[in-house]
Design a protein around this motif. Structure first.
Motif, PDB file in Angstrom:
ATOM      1  N   HIS A   1    -136.944  28.309  82.238  1.00  0.00           N
ATOM      2  CA  HIS A   1    -138.103  29.044  81.719  1.00  0.00           C
ATOM      3  C   HIS A   1    -139.265  28.106  81.417  1.00  0.00           C
ATOM      4  O   HIS A   1    -140.426  28.493  81.557  1.00  0.00           O
ATOM      5  N   ALA A   2    -138.971  26.877  81.013  1.00  0.00           N
ATOM      6  CA  ALA A   2    -140.022  25.898  80.739  1.00  0.00           C
ATOM      7  C   ALA A   2    -140.822  25.570  81.998  1.00  0.00           C
ATOM      8  O   ALA A   2    -141.972  25.131  81.921  1.00  0.00           O
ATOM      9  N   LYS A   3    -140.245  25.797  83.156  1.00  0.00           N
ATOM     10  CA  LYS A   3    -140.925  25.568  84.439  1.00  0.00           C
ATOM     11  C   LYS A   3    -141.526  26.872  84.987  1.00  0.00           C
ATOM     12  O   LYS A   3    -141.909  26.943  86.148  1.00  0.00           O
ATOM     13  N   ASP A   4    -141.586  27.917  84.137  1.00  0.00           N
ATOM     14  CA  ASP A   4    -142.109  29.230  84.521  1.00  0.00           C
ATOM     15  C   ASP A   4    -141.337  29.848  85.677  1.00  0.00           C
ATOM     16  O   ASP A   4    -141.910  30.456  86.590  1.00  0.00           O
ATOM     17  N   LEU A   5    -140.013  29.685  85.641  1.00  0.00           N
ATOM     18  CA  LEU A   5    -139.128  30.253  86.649  1.00  0.00           C
ATOM     19  C   LEU A   5    -138.111  31.160  85.981  1.00  0.00           C
ATOM     20  O   LEU A   5    -137.888  31.083  84.773  1.00  0.00           O
ATOM     21  N   ASP A   6    -137.476  32.017  86.774  1.00  0.00           N
ATOM     22  CA  ASP A   6    -136.390  32.874  86.300  1.00  0.00           C
ATOM     23  C   ASP A   6    -135.075  32.309  86.797  1.00  0.00           C
ATOM     24  O   ASP A   6    -134.963  31.945  87.971  1.00  0.00           O
ATOM     25  N   LEU A   7    -134.082  32.258  85.923  1.00  0.00           N
ATOM     26  CA  LEU A   7    -132.735  31.843  86.312  1.00  0.00           C
ATOM     27  C   LEU A   7    -132.036  33.068  86.886  1.00  0.00           C
ATOM     28  O   LEU A   7    -131.718  34.011  86.171  1.00  0.00           O
TER      29      LEU A   7
ATOM     30  N   ALA B   1    -115.539  21.981  95.850  1.00  0.00           N
ATOM     31  CA  ALA B   1    -115.781  21.511  97.209  1.00  0.00           C
ATOM     32  C   ALA B   1    -114.911  20.265  97.382  1.00  0.00           C
ATOM     33  O   ALA B   1    -115.344  19.152  97.136  1.00  0.00           O
ATOM     34  N   GLY B   2    -113.655  20.495  97.744  1.00  0.00           N
ATOM     35  CA  GLY B   2    -112.702  19.377  97.803  1.00  0.00           C
ATOM     36  C   GLY B   2    -112.364  18.928  96.401  1.00  0.00           C
ATOM     37  O   GLY B   2    -112.015  19.728  95.542  1.00  0.00           O
ATOM     38  N   ARG B   3    -112.495  17.632  96.154  1.00  0.00           N
ATOM     39  CA  ARG B   3    -112.200  17.106  94.814  1.00  0.00           C
ATOM     40  C   ARG B   3    -113.381  17.260  93.874  1.00  0.00           C
ATOM     41  O   ARG B   3    -113.230  17.098  92.664  1.00  0.00           O
ATOM     42  N   ARG B   4    -114.525  17.562  94.419  1.00  0.00           N
ATOM     43  CA  ARG B   4    -115.730  17.673  93.602  1.00  0.00           C
ATOM     44  C   ARG B   4    -116.012  19.123  93.232  1.00  0.00           C
ATOM     45  O   ARG B   4    -115.673  20.042  93.951  1.00  0.00           O
ATOM     46  N   GLY B   5    -116.686  19.273  92.127  1.00  0.00           N
ATOM     47  CA  GLY B   5    -117.196  20.578  91.750  1.00  0.00           C
ATOM     48  C   GLY B   5    -118.563  20.774  92.378  1.00  0.00           C
ATOM     49  O   GLY B   5    -119.226  19.813  92.782  1.00  0.00           O
ATOM     50  N   LEU B   6    -118.988  22.011  92.473  1.00  0.00           N
ATOM     51  CA  LEU B   6    -120.319  22.335  92.985  1.00  0.00           C
ATOM     52  C   LEU B   6    -120.975  23.275  91.992  1.00  0.00           C
ATOM     53  O   LEU B   6    -120.415  24.321  91.663  1.00  0.00           O
ATOM     54  N   LEU B   7    -122.126  22.893  91.484  1.00  0.00           N
ATOM     55  CA  LEU B   7    -122.910  23.749  90.602  1.00  0.00           C
ATOM     56  C   LEU B   7    -124.168  24.144  91.353  1.00  0.00           C
ATOM     57  O   LEU B   7    -124.993  23.299  91.688  1.00  0.00           O
ATOM     58  N   ARG B   8    -124.272  25.431  91.658  1.00  0.00           N
ATOM     59  CA  ARG B   8    -125.434  25.958  92.370  1.00  0.00           C
ATOM     60  C   ARG B   8    -126.255  26.767  91.375  1.00  0.00           C
ATOM     61  O   ARG B   8    -125.750  27.702  90.749  1.00  0.00           O
ATOM     62  N   VAL B   9    -127.534  26.405  91.239  1.00  0.00           N
ATOM     63  CA  VAL B   9    -128.457  27.082  90.339  1.00  0.00           C
ATOM     64  C   VAL B   9    -129.552  27.715  91.190  1.00  0.00           C
ATOM     65  O   VAL B   9    -130.262  27.018  91.910  1.00  0.00           O
ATOM     66  N   ILE B  10    -129.665  29.038  91.118  1.00  0.00           N
ATOM     67  CA  ILE B  10    -130.656  29.775  91.904  1.00  0.00           C
ATOM     68  C   ILE B  10    -131.777  30.214  90.970  1.00  0.00           C
ATOM     69  O   ILE B  10    -131.523  30.863  89.951  1.00  0.00           O
ATOM     70  N   VAL B  11    -133.017  29.851  91.333  1.00  0.00           N
ATOM     71  CA  VAL B  11    -134.187  30.185  90.519  1.00  0.00           C
ATOM     72  C   VAL B  11    -135.227  30.878  91.391  1.00  0.00           C
ATOM     73  O   VAL B  11    -135.234  30.726  92.614  1.00  0.00           O
ATOM     74  N   ASP B  12    -136.113  31.632  90.746  1.00  0.00           N
ATOM     75  CA  ASP B  12    -137.154  32.341  91.482  1.00  0.00           C
ATOM     76  C   ASP B  12    -138.333  32.583  90.546  1.00  0.00           C
ATOM     77  O   ASP B  12    -138.229  32.383  89.323  1.00  0.00           O
TER      78      ASP B  12
END
Length: 165
Positions: free
Chosen positions: A18-24, A32-43
């Motif tokens: 919100h500080a960047k004037d975006l919506d979460l 993703a294999g041994r790693r985690g994946l954090l996907r953040v979608i903004v608009d």
């Protein structure tokens, strides 16, 4: 992802977005294999520039490094805008689709491809394109009658900036 982790991530990330004037729009955690994946979608109403995603990614990464919300393992962070085929699920999604062609799956059955002309609290004023030389027809669609909705990709659609010129 556990509800607790989702709630913690949303509470942590929402103020930054919100500080960047975006919506979460969405938070998605997966493996993703041994790693985690954090996907953040903004608009936003004006869309999201690549530079804004990069800057927000840096800010989010710094904040996540200060907390244990992602656990101890490695993870990859992706910050992006929604794809062109994202479902319309919130009122603001329909407002942002004004002027666009959308495909509506109606609760009564059947699909309707129509252009969004206006959006209010109860539904959409649309224009159904004419077929084989027929004129377009106006149609009102209430939100309560919509089961699913998605923007249709138009390859020959004029950009708003082109239309204003």
């Amino acid at each position: 992802m556990s509800t607790t982790q989702n709630e913690r991530l949303r509470g942590l990330l929402e103020p930054l977005v919100h500080a960047k004037d975006l919506d979460l729009e969405e938070i998605e955690v997966s493996r993703a294999g041994r790693r985690g994946l954090l996907r953040v979608i903004v608009d936003s109403d004006e869309g999201v520039e690549l530079d804004a995603c990069a800057e927000l990614s840096r800010v989010i990464s710094e904040k996540l490094d200060e907390t244990d919300v992602m656990g101890e393992g490695e993870y990859v962070l992706e910050v992006s805008s929604p794809g062109a085929d994202r479902p319309l699920t919130e009122h603001r999604h329909y407002v942002r689709a004004t002027g666009r062609l959308v495909k509506l799956r109606l609760k009564e059955g059947g699909d309707l491809v129509t252009r969004v002309l206006a959006v209010d609290d109860d539904g959409l004023d649309t224009e159904v394109p004419g077929v084989k030389g027929r004129k377009a027809t106006a149609r009102r669609v209430e939100f309560a009658d919509i089961d699913k909705a998605r923007v249709e990709i138009e390859f020959n659609r004029k950009d708003k900036k082109e239309e204003e010129a």
